[in-house]
Design a protein around this motif. Sequence first.
Motif, PDB file in Angstrom:
ATOM      1  N   SER A   1       0.824  -1.213   0.000  1.00 47.64           N
ATOM      2  CA  SER A   1       0.000   0.000   0.000  1.00 47.64           C
ATOM      3  C   SER A   1       0.855   1.258   0.000  1.00 47.64           C
ATOM      4  CB  SER A   1      -0.904   0.042   1.246  1.00 47.64           C
ATOM      5  OG  SER A   1      -1.744  -1.077   1.321  1.00 47.64           O
ATOM      6  N   PRO A   2       0.471   2.269  -0.818  1.00 47.14           N
ATOM      7  CA  PRO A   2       1.090   3.591  -0.671  1.00 47.14           C
ATOM      8  C   PRO A   2       0.723   4.190   0.683  1.00 47.14           C
ATOM      9  CG  PRO A   2      -0.125   3.408  -2.741  1.00 47.14           C
ATOM     10  CD  PRO A   2      -0.513   2.239  -1.906  1.00 47.14           C
ATOM     11  N   ILE A   3       1.641   4.942   1.260  1.00 52.57           N
ATOM     12  CA  ILE A   3       1.436   5.525   2.587  1.00 52.57           C
ATOM     13  C   ILE A   3       1.731   7.012   2.512  1.00 52.57           C
ATOM     14  CG2 ILE A   3       1.953   5.294   5.047  1.00 52.57           C
ATOM     15  CD1 ILE A   3       3.480   2.667   4.229  1.00 52.57           C
ATOM     16  N   LEU A   4       0.866   7.804   3.116  1.00 54.60           N
ATOM     17  CA  LEU A   4       0.978   9.261   3.031  1.00 54.60           C
ATOM     18  C   LEU A   4       0.966   9.869   4.428  1.00 54.60           C
ATOM     19  CD1 LEU A   4       0.903  11.869   1.302  1.00 54.60           C
ATOM     20  CD2 LEU A   4      -1.588  11.643   1.244  1.00 54.60           C
ATOM     21  N   PHE A   5       1.892  10.818   4.678  1.00 57.37           N
ATOM     22  CA  PHE A   5       1.954  11.545   5.945  1.00 57.37           C
ATOM     23  C   PHE A   5       1.935  13.047   5.659  1.00 57.37           C
ATOM     24  CE2 PHE A   5       4.152   7.533   6.616  1.00 57.37           C
ATOM     25  CZ  PHE A   5       3.691   7.093   7.854  1.00 57.37           C
ATOM     26  N   TYR A   6       1.162  13.807   6.450  1.00 54.45           N
ATOM     27  CA  TYR A   6       1.195  15.261   6.340  1.00 54.45           C
ATOM     28  C   TYR A   6       0.674  15.853   7.659  1.00 54.45           C
ATOM     29  CZ  TYR A   6      -3.732  14.445   5.148  1.00 54.45           C
ATOM     30  OH  TYR A   6      -5.037  14.004   5.157  1.00 54.45           O
ATOM     31  N   PRO A   7       1.101  17.065   8.003  1.00 54.59           N
ATOM     32  CA  PRO A   7       0.662  17.660   9.278  1.00 54.59           C
ATOM     33  C   PRO A   7      -0.741  18.230   9.161  1.00 54.59           C
ATOM     34  CG  PRO A   7       2.089  19.178   8.109  1.00 54.59           C
ATOM     35  CD  PRO A   7       2.045  17.924   7.280  1.00 54.59           C
ATOM     36  N   ILE A   8      -1.544  18.088  10.228  1.00 55.10           N
ATOM     37  CA  ILE A   8      -2.864  18.723  10.260  1.00 55.10           C
ATOM     38  C   ILE A   8      -2.959  19.740  11.400  1.00 55.10           C
ATOM     39  CG2 ILE A   8      -4.056  16.829   9.112  1.00 55.10           C
ATOM     40  CD1 ILE A   8      -5.029  15.898  11.858  1.00 55.10           C
ATOM     41  N   SER A   9      -1.913  19.842  12.194  1.00 49.41           N
ATOM     42  CA  SER A   9      -1.805  20.881  13.225  1.00 49.41           C
ATOM     43  C   SER A   9      -0.344  20.945  13.621  1.00 49.41           C
ATOM     44  CB  SER A   9      -2.696  20.561  14.438  1.00 49.41           C
ATOM     45  OG  SER A   9      -2.145  19.515  15.215  1.00 49.41           O
ATOM     46  N   SER A  10      -0.021  21.799  14.558  1.00 45.45           N
ATOM     47  CA  SER A  10       1.371  21.938  14.985  1.00 45.45           C
ATOM     48  C   SER A  10       1.849  20.734  15.790  1.00 45.45           C
ATOM     49  CB  SER A  10       1.534  23.209  15.829  1.00 45.45           C
ATOM     50  OG  SER A  10       0.624  23.206  16.915  1.00 45.45           O
ATOM     51  N   THR A  11       0.932  19.863  16.233  1.00 42.98           N
ATOM     52  CA  THR A  11       1.309  18.710  17.056  1.00 42.98           C
ATOM     53  C   THR A  11       0.847  17.371  16.482  1.00 42.98           C
ATOM     54  OG1 THR A  11      -0.705  18.937  18.395  1.00 42.98           O
ATOM     55  CG2 THR A  11       1.268  20.088  19.175  1.00 42.98           C
ATOM     56  N   GLU A  12       0.149  17.377  15.353  1.00 44.37           N
ATOM     57  CA  GLU A  12      -0.442  16.148  14.840  1.00 44.37           C
ATOM     58  C   GLU A  12      -0.070  15.921  13.380  1.00 44.37           C
ATOM     59  OE1 GLU A  12      -4.733  15.950  17.072  1.00 44.37           O
ATOM     60  OE2 GLU A  12      -4.359  17.656  15.726  1.00 44.37           O
ATOM     61  N   ILE A  13       0.178  14.665  13.055  1.00 38.94           N
ATOM     62  CA  ILE A  13       0.464  14.264  11.680  1.00 38.94           C
ATOM     63  C   ILE A  13      -0.561  13.213  11.266  1.00 38.94           C
ATOM     64  CG2 ILE A  13       2.091  13.054  10.169  1.00 38.94           C
ATOM     65  CD1 ILE A  13       4.347  14.322  11.771  1.00 38.94           C
ATOM     66  N   ARG A  14      -1.193  13.458  10.143  1.00 40.12           N
ATOM     67  CA  ARG A  14      -2.153  12.499   9.612  1.00 40.12           C
ATOM     68  C   ARG A  14      -1.421  11.439   8.803  1.00 40.12           C
ATOM     69  NH1 ARG A  14      -6.878  11.031  10.860  1.00 40.12           N
ATOM     70  NH2 ARG A  14      -7.839  13.111  10.626  1.00 40.12           N
ATOM     71  N   CYS A  15      -1.754  10.181   9.051  1.00 34.46           N
ATOM     72  CA  CYS A  15      -1.263   9.084   8.234  1.00 34.46           C
ATOM     73  C   CYS A  15      -2.442   8.482   7.480  1.00 34.46           C
ATOM     74  CB  CYS A  15      -0.593   8.008   9.088  1.00 34.46           C
ATOM     75  SG  CYS A  15      -0.110   6.530   8.144  1.00 34.46           S
ATOM     76  N   LEU A  16      -2.290   8.317   6.178  1.00 37.62           N
ATOM     77  CA  LEU A  16      -3.295   7.664   5.347  1.00 37.62           C
ATOM     78  C   LEU A  16      -2.642   6.487   4.629  1.00 37.62           C
ATOM     79  CD1 LEU A  16      -5.084  10.744   3.703  1.00 37.62           C
ATOM     80  CD2 LEU A  16      -5.908   9.360   5.609  1.00 37.62           C
ATOM     81  N   VAL A  17      -3.230   5.321   4.793  1.00 36.19           N
ATOM     82  CA  VAL A  17      -2.757   4.109   4.123  1.00 36.19           C
ATOM     83  C   VAL A  17      -3.799   3.724   3.082  1.00 36.19           C
ATOM     84  CG1 VAL A  17      -2.061   1.709   4.394  1.00 36.19           C
ATOM     85  CG2 VAL A  17      -1.546   3.369   6.205  1.00 36.19           C
ATOM     86  N   ASP A  18      -3.389   3.607   1.836  1.00 34.82           N
ATOM     87  CA  ASP A  18      -4.307   3.257   0.767  1.00 34.82           C
ATOM     88  C   ASP A  18      -4.419   1.734   0.677  1.00 34.82           C
ATOM     89  OD1 ASP A  18      -5.798   4.465  -1.661  1.00 34.82           O
ATOM     90  OD2 ASP A  18      -4.644   2.826  -2.533  1.00 34.82           O
ATOM     91  N   VAL A  19      -5.644   1.230   0.872  1.00 34.85           N
ATOM     92  CA  VAL A  19      -5.866  -0.219   0.873  1.00 34.85           C
ATOM     93  C   VAL A  19      -6.871  -0.556  -0.221  1.00 34.85           C
ATOM     94  CG1 VAL A  19      -6.608  -2.214   2.226  1.00 34.85           C
ATOM     95  CG2 VAL A  19      -5.442  -0.303   3.356  1.00 34.85           C
ATOM     96  N   PRO A  20      -6.540  -1.494  -1.123  1.00 33.86           N
ATOM     97  CA  PRO A  20      -7.475  -1.871  -2.205  1.00 33.86           C
ATOM     98  C   PRO A  20      -8.820  -2.333  -1.653  1.00 33.86           C
ATOM     99  CG  PRO A  20      -5.293  -2.788  -2.599  1.00 33.86           C
ATOM    100  CD  PRO A  20      -5.264  -2.218  -1.219  1.00 33.86           C
ATOM    101  N   SER A  21      -9.874  -2.037  -2.370  1.00 34.70           N
ATOM    102  CA  SER A  21     -11.222  -2.351  -1.909  1.00 34.70           C
ATOM    103  C   SER A  21     -11.450  -3.847  -1.739  1.00 34.70           C
ATOM    104  CB  SER A  21     -12.257  -1.807  -2.909  1.00 34.70           C
ATOM    105  OG  SER A  21     -12.175  -0.409  -3.004  1.00 34.70           O
ATOM    106  N   GLN A  22     -10.825  -4.662  -2.603  1.00 30.64           N
ATOM    107  CA  GLN A  22     -11.146  -6.083  -2.606  1.00 30.64           C
ATOM    108  C   GLN A  22     -10.606  -6.839  -1.396  1.00 30.64           C
ATOM    109  OE1 GLN A  22      -9.528  -4.453  -4.971  1.00 30.64           O
ATOM    110  NE2 GLN A  22      -7.614  -5.449  -5.560  1.00 30.64           N
ATOM    111  N   ASN A  23      -9.678  -6.262  -0.661  1.00 25.39           N
ATOM    112  CA  ASN A  23      -9.155  -6.981   0.513  1.00 25.39           C
ATOM    113  C   ASN A  23      -9.022  -6.049   1.720  1.00 25.39           C
ATOM    114  OD1 ASN A  23      -7.065  -5.464  -0.468  1.00 25.39           O
ATOM    115  ND2 ASN A  23      -5.564  -7.111  -0.540  1.00 25.39           N
ATOM    116  N   LEU A  24     -10.095  -5.324   1.999  1.00 19.06           N
ATOM    117  CA  LEU A  24     -10.091  -4.405   3.140  1.00 19.06           C
ATOM    118  C   LEU A  24     -10.307  -5.189   4.441  1.00 19.06           C
ATOM    119  CD1 LEU A  24     -10.085  -1.338   3.960  1.00 19.06           C
ATOM    120  CD2 LEU A  24     -12.585  -1.494   3.935  1.00 19.06           C
TER     121      LEU A  24
END
Length: 531
Positions: free
Chosen positions: A266-289
């Motif tokens: 899975s591709p993995i994405l990190f970015y800040p959403i505040s001065s103290t928090e980082i959002r992590c998003l993991v892309d998971v294919p629909s067929q094997n969630l």
Amino acid sequence: MAGQFIVGVANVIALLLGFVFLVRFWGLSKLKRAASMGFPKENCVNKNGNGEGESESEGVGTAEIIIVGAGVAGAALAYSLGKDGRRVRVIERDLNAPNRIAGEALMPGGYLKLIELGLEDCLDEIDAQRFLGYTLNKDGKEALISFPLEKIHSHVVGRTFQNGRFVQTLRKKVASLHNVSLEQGTVISLLEENGIVKGVHYKDKSGQLLTAYAPLTIVCDGCFSNLRHSLCHSKVDIPSYFVGFILTNCKLPKENFGAFILADPSPILFYPISSTEIRCLVDVPSQNLPSVSNGEMAHYLKTLVAPKVLPEFYNSFISAIEKKDNIRIMPNKIMAGAPHLTPGAFLIGDAFNMRHAITGGGMTVALSDVVILRNLLRPLHDLSDASAICKYLESFYTLRKPMSSTINTLANVLHMVFSAPSDPAMENLQQTLLGYLKLGGVFSSGVSALLSGLCPRPLSLAFHFIVMAIYGVGQLLLPFPSPKRLLDGAKLLWVASSVFLPIIHSEGVRQMFFPLTVPAYYRTPPKGKKI
């Protein structure tokens, strides 16, 4: 030496294609109209003659426009129409702060649209973070995608933030206008008479069934819209899901840059959403969630995803997974904008058009659409002729194409390329993209300009796709074009075309590349009595 030769060939092709596109865009600029024009204030609806709305004593009264939904698109549109003096009624299902794992990144191109709407101060007090681009990581290799901001004012950058905070500040701005009413209610259906939408049926906060009337109803109730089926061809595809959670006590490798990891599975994405928090998003294919409730998702993230994250994220990544109720899931929906022209009603935002969320371009498209629609509505003093208004507003679907089709195509193509690492041809495409970005100059800045919404030009997107494909084939053929290398090059071209061309087709080749041939492009405001 061979690498320099490829770059040289790519540069020659870039110059030739660039010349063709320059001539093409020069012609377009001669005829460019409502999408970028700024109508003078005297063309705005103005009941008091001051261009700033109605007097306090007049109040909201009967609405000229009903807006269904007060998310980013709905709230921004309500505010801009209210500032133009329109009497607007906004009906939102839930006025509490949204709690979403999407809509957290605004590209620089979207920030420019926010400025154009007079809403840039909505980012001032929500701990929004400056966002300058991405680092792209694969197998220990890194490429930098830096937004080309050198020729723009220093305050114009991307922004990342908590979605709920941003939406609430937009709604606060809407509520400050006395000629705009904002109420909580669930719209059940459109009110239609003789093929013309006259308003909506909705339930208020107490559950009472009510009817609201207006000459024009604009639906922007988001990706889960229950009204879109009657206003567009609502074929929705869900290729994957984002699994999201918040990391604390860690820092990004490069300040103000998101981190994108191309990994298997899975591709993995990190970015800040505040001065103290980082959002992590993991892309998971629909067929094997995997399931969250029985612990399968946590196991999936720990065993298959965690080993692929950057070392500086690992401990915080594991802690976030183990935190109770921290894992959330969002479907990544894709839906091409294919409208049914319906007098008295209009559809915008994610209710109308969605692209994969992997590039974070949704809000940029939405705000661009709001600007275009506001400009188209400005010269209209009378909205009572629903059929004439509907025909005139058809131009919106062509005028929006530069921004929407550029970002839509890029998002959907990148998701397909990033999410198939086990395919050798897709692996070659990933390596080609990394190498192309490392070339620097017009190559990397061109791609980042498209990604950031600063260069909303489908022809520029096609140009970079062609040059990137040539670069990739050249890399595969070196040092000597053996039969196997020729076959690999042919496979790369075939796979690249099979990814790119169907998406272009769904966006509309004519509207994207030949807008001047679309009759709706030239529509002028219908003549109606002045109010």
